[in-house]
Design a protein around this motif. Structure first.
Motif, PDB file in Angstrom:
ATOM      1  N   ASP A 187     -15.059   1.608  22.643  1.00 26.19           N
ATOM      2  CA  ASP A 187     -13.819   1.531  21.861  1.00 26.19           C
ATOM      3  C   ASP A 187     -14.057   1.224  20.384  1.00 26.19           C
ATOM      4  N   VAL A 188     -15.292   0.899  20.020  1.00 25.49           N
ATOM      5  CA  VAL A 188     -15.564   0.392  18.667  1.00 25.49           C
ATOM      6  C   VAL A 188     -15.193   1.397  17.587  1.00 25.49           C
ATOM      7  N   THR A 189     -15.538   2.661  17.757  1.00 27.09           N
ATOM      8  CA  THR A 189     -15.244   3.654  16.713  1.00 27.09           C
ATOM      9  C   THR A 189     -13.745   3.735  16.459  1.00 27.09           C
ATOM     10  N   GLN A 190     -12.952   3.824  17.525  1.00 26.11           N
ATOM     11  CA  GLN A 190     -11.490   3.883  17.354  1.00 26.11           C
ATOM     12  C   GLN A 190     -10.948   2.571  16.802  1.00 26.11           C
ATOM     13  N   ALA A 191     -11.507   1.446  17.245  1.00 23.99           N
ATOM     14  CA  ALA A 191     -11.038   0.145  16.767  1.00 23.99           C
ATOM     15  C   ALA A 191     -11.292  -0.004  15.270  1.00 23.99           C
ATOM     16  N   VAL A 192     -12.473   0.405  14.825  1.00 19.92           N
ATOM     17  CA  VAL A 192     -12.790   0.330  13.393  1.00 19.92           C
ATOM     18  C   VAL A 192     -11.857   1.239  12.601  1.00 19.92           C
ATOM     19  N   ALA A 193     -11.576   2.435  13.121  1.00 19.56           N
ATOM     20  CA  ALA A 193     -10.650   3.354  12.440  1.00 19.56           C
ATOM     21  C   ALA A 193      -9.247   2.754  12.368  1.00 19.56           C
ATOM     22  N   LEU A 194      -8.806   2.107  13.452  1.00 19.66           N
ATOM     23  CA  LEU A 194      -7.488   1.475  13.466  1.00 19.66           C
ATOM     24  C   LEU A 194      -7.438   0.351  12.429  1.00 19.66           C
ATOM     25  N   LEU A 195      -8.474  -0.491  12.404  1.00 22.74           N
ATOM     26  CA  LEU A 195      -8.544  -1.563  11.410  1.00 22.74           C
ATOM     27  C   LEU A 195      -8.563  -1.001   9.991  1.00 22.74           C
ATOM     28  N   ASP A 196      -9.298   0.090   9.790  1.00 20.68           N
ATOM     29  CA  ASP A 196      -9.370   0.674   8.460  1.00 20.68           C
ATOM     30  C   ASP A 196      -8.014   1.241   8.036  1.00 20.68           C
ATOM     31  N   GLY A 197      -7.288   1.843   8.977  1.00 18.46           N
ATOM     32  CA  GLY A 197      -5.940   2.319   8.661  1.00 18.46           C
ATOM     33  C   GLY A 197      -5.026   1.176   8.261  1.00 18.46           C
ATOM     34  N   ALA A 198      -5.117   0.063   8.975  1.00 19.66           N
ATOM     35  CA  ALA A 198      -4.311  -1.118   8.634  1.00 19.66           C
ATOM     36  C   ALA A 198      -4.738  -1.673   7.277  1.00 19.66           C
ATOM     37  N   ARG A 199      -6.047  -1.695   7.025  1.00  8.31           N
ATOM     38  CA  ARG A 199      -6.563  -2.202   5.752  1.00  8.31           C
ATOM     39  C   ARG A 199      -6.051  -1.350   4.592  1.00  8.31           C
ATOM     40  N   ARG A 200      -6.083  -0.017   4.747  1.00  5.05           N
ATOM     41  CA  ARG A 200      -5.581   0.870   3.683  1.00  5.05           C
ATOM     42  C   ARG A 200      -4.086   0.671   3.461  1.00  5.05           C
ATOM     43  N   TRP A 201      -3.326   0.539   4.554  1.00  4.15           N
ATOM     44  CA  TRP A 201      -1.892   0.322   4.451  1.00  4.15           C
ATOM     45  C   TRP A 201      -1.615  -0.961   3.661  1.00  4.15           C
ATOM     46  N   LEU A 202      -2.351  -2.018   3.965  1.00  2.49           N
ATOM     47  CA  LEU A 202      -2.191  -3.278   3.236  1.00  2.49           C
ATOM     48  C   LEU A 202      -2.557  -3.113   1.763  1.00  2.49           C
ATOM     49  N   HIS A 203      -3.680  -2.449   1.506  1.00  6.00           N
ATOM     50  CA  HIS A 203      -4.141  -2.250   0.138  1.00  6.00           C
ATOM     51  C   HIS A 203      -3.116  -1.468  -0.687  1.00  6.00           C
ATOM     52  N   GLU A 204      -2.491  -0.435  -0.090  1.00  4.80           N
ATOM     53  CA  GLU A 204      -1.474   0.353  -0.789  1.00  4.80           C
ATOM     54  C   GLU A 204      -0.280  -0.508  -1.193  1.00  4.80           C
ATOM     55  N   ARG A 205      -0.096  -1.616  -0.523  1.00  5.59           N
ATOM     56  CA  ARG A 205       1.002  -2.529  -0.826  1.00  5.59           C
ATOM     57  C   ARG A 205       0.528  -3.759  -1.595  1.00  5.59           C
ATOM     58  N   SER A 206      -0.691  -3.681  -2.121  1.00  6.88           N
ATOM     59  CA  SER A 206      -1.304  -4.769  -2.910  1.00  6.88           C
ATOM     60  C   SER A 206      -1.415  -6.061  -2.119  1.00  6.88           C
ATOM     61  N   ILE A 207      -1.671  -5.944  -0.820  1.00  6.96           N
ATOM     62  CA  ILE A 207      -1.873  -7.109   0.039  1.00  6.96           C
ATOM     63  C   ILE A 207      -3.365  -7.207   0.320  1.00  6.96           C
ATOM     64  N   ASP A 208      -3.966  -8.331  -0.042  1.00  2.12           N
ATOM     65  CA  ASP A 208      -5.405  -8.509   0.069  1.00  2.12           C
ATOM     66  C   ASP A 208      -5.767  -9.195   1.390  1.00  2.12           C
ATOM     67  N   GLN A 209      -5.330  -8.638   2.496  1.00  2.00           N
ATOM     68  CA  GLN A 209      -5.687  -9.206   3.795  1.00  2.00           C
ATOM     69  C   GLN A 209      -7.112  -8.806   4.160  1.00  2.00           C
ATOM     70  N   TRP A 210      -7.392  -7.533   4.101  1.00  2.00           N
ATOM     71  CA  TRP A 210      -8.730  -7.012   4.406  1.00  2.00           C
ATOM     72  C   TRP A 210      -9.121  -6.066   3.286  1.00  2.00           C
ATOM     73  N   ARG A 211      -9.601  -6.598   2.175  1.00  3.02           N
ATOM     74  CA  ARG A 211      -9.942  -5.757   1.023  1.00  3.02           C
ATOM     75  C   ARG A 211     -11.065  -4.780   1.366  1.00  3.02           C
ATOM     76  N   HIS A 212     -12.058  -5.254   2.112  1.00  2.00           N
ATOM     77  CA  HIS A 212     -13.195  -4.410   2.483  1.00  2.00           C
ATOM     78  C   HIS A 212     -13.118  -4.090   3.969  1.00  2.00           C
ATOM     79  N   ALA A 213     -13.664  -2.928   4.322  1.00  2.00           N
ATOM     80  CA  ALA A 213     -13.681  -2.514   5.725  1.00  2.00           C
ATOM     81  C   ALA A 213     -14.417  -3.556   6.568  1.00  2.00           C
ATOM     82  N   ILE A 214     -13.930  -3.774   7.771  1.00  2.00           N
ATOM     83  CA  ILE A 214     -14.611  -4.659   8.707  1.00  2.00           C
ATOM     84  C   ILE A 214     -15.736  -3.832   9.329  1.00  2.00           C
ATOM     85  N   PRO A 215     -16.969  -4.292   9.192  1.00  2.00           N
ATOM     86  CA  PRO A 215     -18.102  -3.498   9.681  1.00  2.00           C
ATOM     87  C   PRO A 215     -18.037  -3.255  11.190  1.00  2.00           C
TER      88      PRO A 215
END
Length: 189
Positions: free
Chosen positions: A15-43
């Motif tokens: 599940d790791v590949t999909q989980a990382v993609a899901l986290l990255d989608g959430a991270r981008r969504w936050l970044h687009e709204r200037s929310i610094d929850q996950w500025r960098h991708a979770i490895p």
């Protein structure tokens, strides 16, 4: 899949590949709204470690992962040497296509039920101290602010301001907010 038939499964390394993609989608969504929850991708190595330890939990439907969370019994990096019996929630994220369906709330309820089964006193989590929307969401779910601290971002050396939250776990023999003689004051840690 409706929220009433939420099926949470233990995630696997598959599940790791999909989980990382899901986290990255959430991270981008936050970044687009200037929310610094996950500025960098979770490895991927961090998520793989979660899966290998049996701490990654997933909600899926026919199209793939719709929500994930890491659930652990301890979190000394964030909460220090606290020995209070608690369940810790990290990396809770919902797929963009499933936003607004109540999956985040349902996963938190599932975590509370799991904590009760494991005789924990609290469900605990943290978020960026300047993520006011997420803080309001957690507070609307019954979590109480405990304190602010600093933490190191997963997989990096970046120091983040973090707000710590907890919610008392109800159990049949104690009832909500009753933990032996201990008061259920969330600020008492």
């Amino acid at each position: 899949m409706g929220i009433t038939d939420l099926a949470v499964e233990q995630g696997t390394p598959d599940d790791v590949t999909q989980a990382v993609a899901l986290l990255d989608g959430a991270r981008r969504w936050l970044h687009e709204r200037s929310i610094d929850q996950w500025r960098h991708a979770i490895p991927a190595e961090v998520v793989l470690g979660d899966a290998e330890r049996g701490a990654l939990f997933v909600v899926r439907d026919q199209s793939g992962l719709q929500a994930i969370a890491t659930i652990t019994d301890h979190d000394p990096e964030t909460w220090g040497a606290d020995t209070t019996p608690a369940l810790y929630v990290h990396r809770l994220a919902v797929a963009q296509a499933s936003r607004g369906r109540g999956l985040g709330q349902a996963l938190l309820s599932w975590a509370a039920a799991r904590a009760a089964e494991r005789r924990k006193t609290f469900v605990r989590l943290d978020c960026a101290d300047d993520n006011h929307g997420l803080r309001r969401f957690y507070e609307s779910q019954g979590f109480q602010h405990v304190r602010d601290t600093t933490v190191t971002a997963p997989g990096s050396a970046r120091i983040l301001g973090s707000s710590l939250y907890q919610r008392a776990v109800a159990s049949p023999d104690r009832g909500p907010g009753r933990h032996g003689d201990e008061r259920s004051d969330a600020r008492r840690v």
